[in-house]
Design an enzyme around this catalytic site. Sequence first.
Site, PDB file in Angstrom:
ATOM      1  NE  ARG A 218       5.759   8.245  -3.921  1.00 28.26           N
ATOM      2  CZ  ARG A 218       6.226   7.204  -3.994  1.00 28.26           C
ATOM      3  NH1 ARG A 218       7.433   7.014  -3.566  1.00 28.26           N
ATOM      4  NH2 ARG A 218       5.481   6.339  -4.504  1.00 28.26           N
TER       5      ARG A 218
ATOM      6  NE  ARG B 213      10.496   6.333   4.436  1.00 23.51           N
ATOM      7  CZ  ARG B 213      10.635   5.034   4.332  1.00 23.51           C
ATOM      8  NH1 ARG B 213      11.703   4.761   3.434  1.00 23.51           N
ATOM      9  NH2 ARG B 213      10.142   4.160   4.814  1.00 23.51           N
TER      10      ARG B 213
ATOM     11  NE  ARG C  81       6.461   4.867   6.214  1.00 24.29           N
ATOM     12  CZ  ARG C  81       6.098   3.442   6.930  1.00 24.29           C
ATOM     13  NH1 ARG C  81       5.831   3.090   7.954  1.00 24.29           N
ATOM     14  NH2 ARG C  81       6.956   2.571   6.216  1.00 24.29           N
TER      15      ARG C  81
ATOM     16  CG  ASP D 250       1.059   3.240  -2.906  1.00 29.17           C
ATOM     17  OD1 ASP D 250       2.189   3.760  -2.672  1.00 29.17           O
ATOM     18  OD2 ASP D 250       1.157   2.344  -3.780  1.00 29.17           O
TER      19      ASP D 250
ATOM     20  CE1 TYR E 217       5.014  -1.981  -8.348  1.00 30.40           C
ATOM     21  CE2 TYR E 217       3.694  -0.426  -9.557  1.00 30.40           C
ATOM     22  CZ  TYR E 217       4.830  -0.708  -8.961  1.00 30.40           C
ATOM     23  OH  TYR E 217       5.727   0.178  -8.890  1.00 30.40           O
TER      24      TYR E 217
HETATM   25  O1  1CP Z   1       3.053  13.192  -1.812  1.00 29.78           O
HETATM   26  C1  1CP Z   1       2.431  12.162  -2.685  1.00 29.78           C
HETATM   27  O2  1CP Z   1       2.969  12.251  -3.695  1.00 29.78           O
HETATM   28  C2  1CP Z   1       1.471  11.315  -2.385  1.00 29.78           C
HETATM   29  C3  1CP Z   1       1.726   9.950  -1.852  1.00 29.78           C
HETATM   30  C4  1CP Z   1       1.865   8.929  -2.971  1.00 29.78           C
HETATM   31  C5  1CP Z   1       1.740   8.760  -4.277  1.00 29.78           C
HETATM   32  C6  1CP Z   1       1.106   9.809  -5.023  1.00 29.78           C
HETATM   33  C7  1CP Z   1       2.415   7.796  -2.490  1.00 29.78           C
HETATM   34  C8  1CP Z   1       2.953   7.667  -1.083  1.00 29.78           C
HETATM   35  N1  1CP Z   1       2.527   6.876  -3.466  1.00 29.78           N
HETATM   36  C9  1CP Z   1       2.117   7.442  -4.812  1.00 29.78           C
HETATM   37  C10 1CP Z   1       1.851   6.825  -6.116  1.00 29.78           C
HETATM   38  C11 1CP Z   1       2.725   5.548  -6.310  1.00 29.78           C
HETATM   39  N2  1CP Z   1       2.764   4.382  -5.614  1.00 29.78           N
HETATM   40  C12 1CP Z   1       3.266   5.393  -7.768  1.00 29.78           C
HETATM   41  C13 1CP Z   1       3.146   6.349  -8.758  1.00 29.78           C
HETATM   42  C14 1CP Z   1       3.917   7.667  -8.589  1.00 29.78           C
HETATM   43  C15 1CP Z   1       5.376   7.003  -8.862  1.00 29.78           C
HETATM   44  O3  1CP Z   1       5.709   6.905  -9.696  1.00 29.78           O
HETATM   45  O4  1CP Z   1       6.392   7.488  -7.981  1.00 29.78           O
HETATM   46  C16 1CP Z   1       3.785   4.246  -7.477  1.00 29.78           C
HETATM   47  C17 1CP Z   1       4.671   3.464  -8.854  1.00 29.78           C
HETATM   48  C18 1CP Z   1       3.856   3.677  -6.280  1.00 29.78           C
HETATM   49  C19 1CP Z   1       4.062   2.068  -6.250  1.00 29.78           C
HETATM   50  C20 1CP Z   1       5.159   2.270  -4.651  1.00 29.78           C
HETATM   51  N3  1CP Z   1       4.490   2.807  -3.388  1.00 29.78           N
HETATM   52  C21 1CP Z   1       6.563   2.206  -4.614  1.00 29.78           C
HETATM   53  C22 1CP Z   1       7.331   1.840  -5.752  1.00 29.78           C
HETATM   54  C23 1CP Z   1       7.827   0.429  -5.812  1.00 29.78           C
HETATM   55  C24 1CP Z   1       8.673   0.143  -7.103  1.00 29.78           C
HETATM   56  O5  1CP Z   1       7.978  -0.482  -7.956  1.00 29.78           O
HETATM   57  O6  1CP Z   1       9.623   0.495  -7.058  1.00 29.78           O
HETATM   58  C25 1CP Z   1       7.015   2.377  -3.319  1.00 29.78           C
HETATM   59  C26 1CP Z   1       8.430   2.307  -2.779  1.00 29.78           C
HETATM   60  C27 1CP Z   1       5.765   2.821  -2.593  1.00 29.78           C
HETATM   61  C28 1CP Z   1       5.735   3.512  -1.058  1.00 29.78           C
HETATM   62  C29 1CP Z   1       5.474   4.695  -0.898  1.00 29.78           C
HETATM   63  N4  1CP Z   1       4.150   5.082  -1.323  1.00 29.78           N
HETATM   64  C30 1CP Z   1       3.962   6.501  -0.838  1.00 29.78           C
HETATM   65  C31 1CP Z   1       5.241   6.622  -0.094  1.00 29.78           C
HETATM   66  C32 1CP Z   1       5.489   7.960   0.702  1.00 29.78           C
HETATM   67  C33 1CP Z   1       5.990   5.577  -0.029  1.00 29.78           C
HETATM   68  C34 1CP Z   1       7.575   5.288   0.672  1.00 29.78           C
HETATM   69  C35 1CP Z   1       7.394   4.335   1.835  1.00 29.78           C
HETATM   70  C36 1CP Z   1       7.209   5.157   3.031  1.00 29.78           C
HETATM   71  O7  1CP Z   1       7.424   6.395   3.173  1.00 29.78           O
HETATM   72  O8  1CP Z   1       6.896   4.420   4.121  1.00 29.78           O
END
Ligand code: 1CP
Length: 341
Positions: free
Chosen positions: A25, A29, A38, A75, A151
Amino acid sequence: MLKNDLLMRAAKGEFVERVPVWLMRQAGRVLPEYRATRAKAANFIEFVKNPELAAEVTIQPVHILGVDAAIIFSDILVIPEAMGLPYQMIESKGPWFEKTIKNAADIEALHIAEADDLGYVMQALQLTKKQLNNEVPLIGFCGAPWTILAYMIEGSGSKTFSKAKQFLYTQPQLAHRLLEKITASSINYLKGQVAAGADLIQLFDSWAGVLSETHFYEFSLQYMQQICDAISPLVPVTIFAKDAHYAIERIAQTSCSSIGLDWTINPHHARTQANGKTLQGNADPCLLYANETTIVKETHAMLKDFGKQNYICNLGHGLYPDLPKEHVKLFVDTVKAFTQY
Ligand code: 1CP
């Protein structure tokens, strides 16, 4: 030729003169620059589907934080969408699926995704690769089939994923059918990512930790192994199965090249289980809330514990959005400056 190939050498178990570091990540943010980019997109999904904006935020942490790799901004949920289950990302709540998987007909209706179905990710990778100008490697990724199934059944995030686990206990054959379709889609998708420029692939099994040990092997690891077998002849693959602390030895038997560790795992213990494979991790993201002295001290201790070779420094899970950017940068700088192994 990559100008900085530390990550690639560490992943392949080759000699490095310094430990490579990147952060899960890292595009997110924590960076005001990410928030500014964003804001140009109407919502998260439009953002992910815009190759120019995705490339921009993928490259930001390379220049701002000085990390040794970029990870493509996307994602894991793009796979369910490409298979026929669209989602929304609800602000400060997380993902929400209109339709979920309930029965055999729902599974049969799912499409096996092809790389072309995810053309916007391929375009983002190609553009990022070009703009990175071979400075650092580009990491591609997807979710582990079990985490994606979770999911698809649950329809949103969950603390327990009890609906998805209920499905494994009550409909194991259907679960395997669904996992096969997700695995086939993921292999097509990752082959496309490699063709579009990904130098290394990471599989995120974020919800491995809700499974029992037997279920992890039956419903998760064997499918990650199939993905590794298809992709590892092309590029190195990292398996990150969060909270599956008991499974390192079994993960090390797959064709992955590196094993991601969460912060609950002792580095020395992991070394005894990993059969010489490269380890990645495992600082607690919350360490970065601590004061600067503590961050440096704990990071030094972790680096000594893992040693310089066969190691990729990272956190044990993703950065939290409210971590101070200066502390994140301090962590990266501390790893890069450390010499006392
Ligand atoms: O920098 C990076 O890591 C690249 C971007 C990235 C990656 C690798 C994002 C952007 N998402 C992911 C993978 C991802 N998405 C995972 C696996 C990694 C982990 O365990 O964190 C998972 C479980 C998700 C699902 C997801 N996407 C969630 C979790 C929901 C839950 O079940 O609690 C959320 C909140 C997101 C949104 C998301 N994806 C990425 C970002 C930066 C965000 C946040 C929203 C935003 O900034 O607008």
